[in-house]
Design a protein around this motif. Structure first.
Motif, PDB file in Angstrom:
ATOM      1  N   THR A 198     -12.321  -0.802   2.692  1.00 49.67           N
ATOM      2  CA  THR A 198     -11.837  -1.705   1.631  1.00 49.67           C
ATOM      3  C   THR A 198     -10.679  -2.515   2.205  1.00 49.67           C
ATOM      4  O   THR A 198      -9.688  -1.941   2.660  1.00 49.67           O
ATOM      5  N   HIS A 199     -10.838  -3.829   2.229  1.00 48.37           N
ATOM      6  CA  HIS A 199      -9.767  -4.703   2.708  1.00 48.37           C
ATOM      7  C   HIS A 199      -8.915  -5.196   1.525  1.00 48.37           C
ATOM      8  O   HIS A 199      -9.288  -5.031   0.367  1.00 48.37           O
ATOM      9  N   ASN A 200      -7.783  -5.809   1.859  1.00 48.27           N
ATOM     10  CA  ASN A 200      -6.923  -6.466   0.856  1.00 48.27           C
ATOM     11  C   ASN A 200      -6.404  -5.536  -0.233  1.00 48.27           C
ATOM     12  O   ASN A 200      -6.336  -5.909  -1.412  1.00 48.27           O
ATOM     13  N   ALA A 201      -6.047  -4.323   0.138  1.00 50.82           N
ATOM     14  CA  ALA A 201      -5.505  -3.393  -0.863  1.00 50.82           C
ATOM     15  C   ALA A 201      -4.272  -2.700  -0.290  1.00 50.82           C
ATOM     16  O   ALA A 201      -4.275  -2.260   0.864  1.00 50.82           O
ATOM     17  N   LYS A 202      -3.253  -2.608  -1.120  1.00 47.81           N
ATOM     18  CA  LYS A 202      -1.983  -2.009  -0.676  1.00 47.81           C
ATOM     19  C   LYS A 202      -1.768  -0.684  -1.402  1.00 47.81           C
ATOM     20  O   LYS A 202      -1.914  -0.625  -2.642  1.00 47.81           O
ATOM     21  N   THR A 233      -7.266  -1.279   4.160  1.00 45.11           N
ATOM     22  CA  THR A 233      -6.312  -2.120   4.890  1.00 45.11           C
ATOM     23  C   THR A 233      -5.740  -3.202   3.969  1.00 45.11           C
ATOM     24  O   THR A 233      -6.376  -3.584   2.990  1.00 45.11           O
ATOM     25  N   MET A 234      -4.568  -3.689   4.344  1.00 47.99           N
ATOM     26  CA  MET A 234      -3.892  -4.684   3.504  1.00 47.99           C
ATOM     27  C   MET A 234      -4.423  -6.099   3.722  1.00 47.99           C
ATOM     28  O   MET A 234      -4.177  -6.986   2.919  1.00 47.99           O
ATOM     29  N   PHE A 235      -5.098  -6.302   4.859  1.00 48.58           N
ATOM     30  CA  PHE A 235      -5.536  -7.666   5.173  1.00 48.58           C
ATOM     31  C   PHE A 235      -7.063  -7.772   5.112  1.00 48.58           C
ATOM     32  O   PHE A 235      -7.741  -6.771   4.889  1.00 48.58           O
ATOM     33  N   ASP A 236      -7.582  -8.988   5.359  1.00 47.37           N
ATOM     34  CA  ASP A 236      -9.028  -9.166   5.194  1.00 47.37           C
ATOM     35  C   ASP A 236      -9.821  -8.899   6.465  1.00 47.37           C
ATOM     36  O   ASP A 236     -11.019  -9.118   6.531  1.00 47.37           O
ATOM     37  N   LYS A 237      -9.126  -8.427   7.524  1.00 45.34           N
ATOM     38  CA  LYS A 237      -9.846  -8.124   8.772  1.00 45.34           C
ATOM     39  C   LYS A 237      -9.098  -7.044   9.555  1.00 45.34           C
ATOM     40  O   LYS A 237      -7.938  -6.723   9.225  1.00 45.34           O
ATOM     41  N   PHE A 238      -9.764  -6.516  10.599  1.00 38.94           N
ATOM     42  CA  PHE A 238      -9.094  -5.569  11.493  1.00 38.94           C
ATOM     43  C   PHE A 238      -8.426  -6.324  12.639  1.00 38.94           C
ATOM     44  O   PHE A 238      -8.862  -7.411  13.013  1.00 38.94           O
ATOM     45  N   PHE A 239      -7.393  -5.702  13.221  1.00 41.61           N
ATOM     46  CA  PHE A 239      -6.672  -6.343  14.325  1.00 41.61           C
ATOM     47  C   PHE A 239      -6.855  -5.598  15.639  1.00 41.61           C
ATOM     48  O   PHE A 239      -6.106  -5.788  16.573  1.00 41.61           O
ATOM     49  N   GLY A 240      -7.854  -4.707  15.684  1.00 46.36           N
ATOM     50  CA  GLY A 240      -8.058  -3.891  16.888  1.00 46.36           C
ATOM     51  C   GLY A 240      -9.113  -4.468  17.816  1.00 46.36           C
ATOM     52  O   GLY A 240      -9.655  -5.557  17.580  1.00 46.36           O
ATOM     53  N   ASP A 242      -4.978  -0.913  10.269  1.00 48.22           N
ATOM     54  CA  ASP A 242      -5.977  -1.919  10.637  1.00 48.22           C
ATOM     55  C   ASP A 242      -6.032  -2.244  12.131  1.00 48.22           C
ATOM     56  O   ASP A 242      -6.725  -3.161  12.540  1.00 48.22           O
ATOM     57  N   ALA A 243      -5.294  -1.484  12.962  1.00 47.44           N
ATOM     58  CA  ALA A 243      -5.301  -1.791  14.405  1.00 47.44           C
ATOM     59  C   ALA A 243      -5.945  -0.636  15.191  1.00 47.44           C
ATOM     60  O   ALA A 243      -6.576   0.242  14.606  1.00 47.44           O
ATOM     61  N   ASN A 244      -5.763  -0.653  16.521  1.00 42.30           N
ATOM     62  CA  ASN A 244      -6.517   0.283  17.368  1.00 42.30           C
ATOM     63  C   ASN A 244      -6.341   1.750  17.002  1.00 42.30           C
ATOM     64  O   ASN A 244      -7.312   2.510  16.992  1.00 42.30           O
ATOM     65  N   LEU A 250      -1.048  16.572  -1.912  1.00 37.31           N
ATOM     66  CA  LEU A 250      -1.643  15.270  -2.229  1.00 37.31           C
ATOM     67  C   LEU A 250      -2.931  15.466  -3.034  1.00 37.31           C
ATOM     68  O   LEU A 250      -3.778  16.278  -2.661  1.00 37.31           O
ATOM     69  N   GLU A 251      -3.042  14.706  -4.123  1.00 39.09           N
ATOM     70  CA  GLU A 251      -4.248  14.811  -4.957  1.00 39.09           C
ATOM     71  C   GLU A 251      -4.994  13.480  -5.032  1.00 39.09           C
ATOM     72  O   GLU A 251      -6.195  13.446  -5.278  1.00 39.09           O
ATOM     73  N   GLY A 252      -4.266  12.398  -4.837  1.00 43.58           N
ATOM     74  CA  GLY A 252      -4.928  11.098  -4.940  1.00 43.58           C
ATOM     75  C   GLY A 252      -4.005   9.959  -4.569  1.00 43.58           C
ATOM     76  O   GLY A 252      -2.824  10.167  -4.250  1.00 43.58           O
ATOM     77  N   LEU A 253      -4.574   8.753  -4.603  1.00 46.97           N
ATOM     78  CA  LEU A 253      -3.835   7.556  -4.176  1.00 46.97           C
ATOM     79  C   LEU A 253      -4.129   6.417  -5.146  1.00 46.97           C
ATOM     80  O   LEU A 253      -5.246   6.331  -5.667  1.00 46.97           O
ATOM     81  N   VAL A 254      -3.129   5.567  -5.336  1.00 46.92           N
ATOM     82  CA  VAL A 254      -3.367   4.369  -6.150  1.00 46.92           C
ATOM     83  C   VAL A 254      -3.076   3.146  -5.278  1.00 46.92           C
ATOM     84  O   VAL A 254      -2.006   3.055  -4.660  1.00 46.92           O
ATOM     85  N   PHE A 255      -4.039   2.247  -5.232  1.00 48.22           N
ATOM     86  CA  PHE A 255      -3.891   1.001  -4.461  1.00 48.22           C
ATOM     87  C   PHE A 255      -3.841  -0.193  -5.419  1.00 48.22           C
ATOM     88  O   PHE A 255      -4.391  -0.126  -6.524  1.00 48.22           O
ATOM     89  N   GLU A 256      -3.219  -1.266  -4.947  1.00 50.21           N
ATOM     90  CA  GLU A 256      -3.278  -2.521  -5.705  1.00 50.21           C
ATOM     91  C   GLU A 256      -3.935  -3.565  -4.817  1.00 50.21           C
ATOM     92  O   GLU A 256      -3.496  -3.790  -3.679  1.00 50.21           O
ATOM     93  N   LYS A 257      -4.992  -4.170  -5.343  1.00 46.63           N
ATOM     94  CA  LYS A 257      -5.710  -5.188  -4.561  1.00 46.63           C
ATOM     95  C   LYS A 257      -4.997  -6.532  -4.692  1.00 46.63           C
ATOM     96  O   LYS A 257      -4.187  -6.718  -5.608  1.00 46.63           O
ATOM     97  N   THR A 258      -5.331  -7.466  -3.807  1.00 46.77           N
ATOM     98  CA  THR A 258      -4.624  -8.758  -3.843  1.00 46.77           C
ATOM     99  C   THR A 258      -4.897  -9.511  -5.145  1.00 46.77           C
ATOM    100  O   THR A 258      -4.085 -10.330  -5.570  1.00 46.77           O
TER     101      THR A 258
END
Ligand SMILES: Cc1cc2nc3c(=O)[nH]c(=O)nc-3n(C[C@H](O)[C@H](O)[C@H](O)COP(=O)(O)OP(=O)(O)OC[C@H]3O[C@@H](n4cnc5c(N)ncnc54)[C@H](O)[C@@H]3O)c2cc1C
Length: 301
Positions: A194-198, A170-177, A148-150, A208-216
């Motif tokens: 997509t914000h707020n997802a880890k 990104t894990m947070f609700d905004k960018f930091f860059g 989420d940064a520069n 690598l075939e895919g990714l699983v995220f968990e939202k807040t």
């Protein structure tokens, strides 16, 4: 024996070499990996005074040429131990040892890893920490980037110029860059955010075939992709030198404003030291100060 040994040929180390050489000192600069360090991974640098725009590799190549033309001796080696005895320093590497009257540690930082299962196996098989180095392998593909940064914003813009789509998570609700980069990203049709997802799981054994995220909110999000670019910050790697320097609690080298560490003759420069702004300009400034301090020290012995 050289006057100054510099560990790390990033912007800080090479600027230190330039200043030490111009002070008439003999210099060896040692690098374990690629010349230029982190900046060689930057697609476009636009904030170095007087240079409107330059690629990180061109910046690094020009600086390397500037120091080697002035007489810096260069060696590819990873320093694994540094000691001081009988008034001089000895730096050990796997194949060669280096002696010097003074040393400048300019060993920067490393990419922060995800810490997820199977990450190490998937590096180079879908996971990359450097879009400039590996992005072109995925031209025309749908890729995912986390951060989420520069650095993340720069990478997303670069990837969007030749990938079919870039999904930035990104894990947070905004960018930091920088605002200028955030605006540029929002103007790209093929970048989705997509914000707020880890990221919690890497799918795939050998590739690598895919990714699983968990939202807040606890919801899971699965993405199919062959490529994940990770830009979640950096960590210092200064343990090699802890016998001679003090480290902060997060592992950065403590020094005074002259870049001097607690060991006489041992200086530090760039991202590996305690400081607030880790940028090209500040790395170069540190290098200049460290080399000038090393030159003053050499007059006292
Ligand atoms: C993708 C990306 C884009 C960036 N874009 C910008 C930008 O546009 N503008 C800007 O101002 N800044 C930018 N930065 C930040 C900037 O690149 C850094 O702040 C700066 O280059 C740090 O320089 P350094 O010499 O301190 O460290 P590094 O660049 O990290 O160099 C340290 C070098 O030391 C070597 N080393 C480490 N340990 C050892 C050892 N034991 N033995 C031998 N060698 C060793 C490493 O391999 C490395 O090459 C960017 C960074 C990244 C990752």
């Amino acid at each position: 024996m050289k006057d100054v040994l510099i560990i790390g040929a990033g912007a800080a180390g090479m600027t230190a070499a330039l200043y030490a050489l111009r002070n008439g000192k003999s210099v060896t600069i040692v690098e374990q990996n690629n010349i230029g360090g982190q900046i060689a991974e930057s697609p476009r640098v636009e904030n170095f005074p007087t240079i409107m725009q330059i690629s990180g590799t061109d910046f690094a190549d020009q600086l390397f040429e500037q120091i080697t033309q002035r007489g810096a001796e260069f060696a590819f080696a990873k320093i694994t131990r540094l000691t001081k005895k009988d008034g001089y320093f000895e730096a050990e590497s796997e194949f060669e040892n280096f002696q010097a009257k003074s040393v400048i540690i300019a060993c920067g930082v490393e990419h922060r890893k995800l810490g997820l299962k199977n990450e190490e196996n998937l590096i180079g098989h879908g996971i990359s920490y450097c879009a400039l180095c590996d992005g072109a392998f995925y031209a025309g593909e749908d890729v995912v980037l986390i951060g989420d940064a520069n650095t993340a914003l720069q990478y997303a813009l670069l990837l969007s110029s030749y990938c079919k789509s870039v999904h930035v998570v990104t894990m947070f609700d905004k960018f930091f860059g920088d605002e200028v980069l955030v605006k540029a990203l929002k103007n790209k049709d093929n970048i989705k955010v997509t914000h707020n997802a880890k990221l919690i799981e890497l799918v795939g054994e050998e590739q690598l075939e895919g990714l699983v995220f968990e939202k807040t909110n606890g919801e899971k999000m699965s993405l199919k992709t062959k490529a994940l670019f990770v830009a979640i910050g950096q960590i210092p790697n200064n343990k090699t030198f802890e016998n001679l320097v003090d480290l902060s609690k997060d592992g950065y080298i403590i020094c005074d404003e002259n870049m001097a560490t607690k060991t006489p003759g041992l200086f530090v420069a760039g991202d590996c030291r305690v400081k607030k702004v880790r940028q090209l300009t500040t790395a170069c400034a540190d290098g200049a100060i460290a080399a000038t301090s090393a030159s003053s020290f050499l007059q006292t012995i």
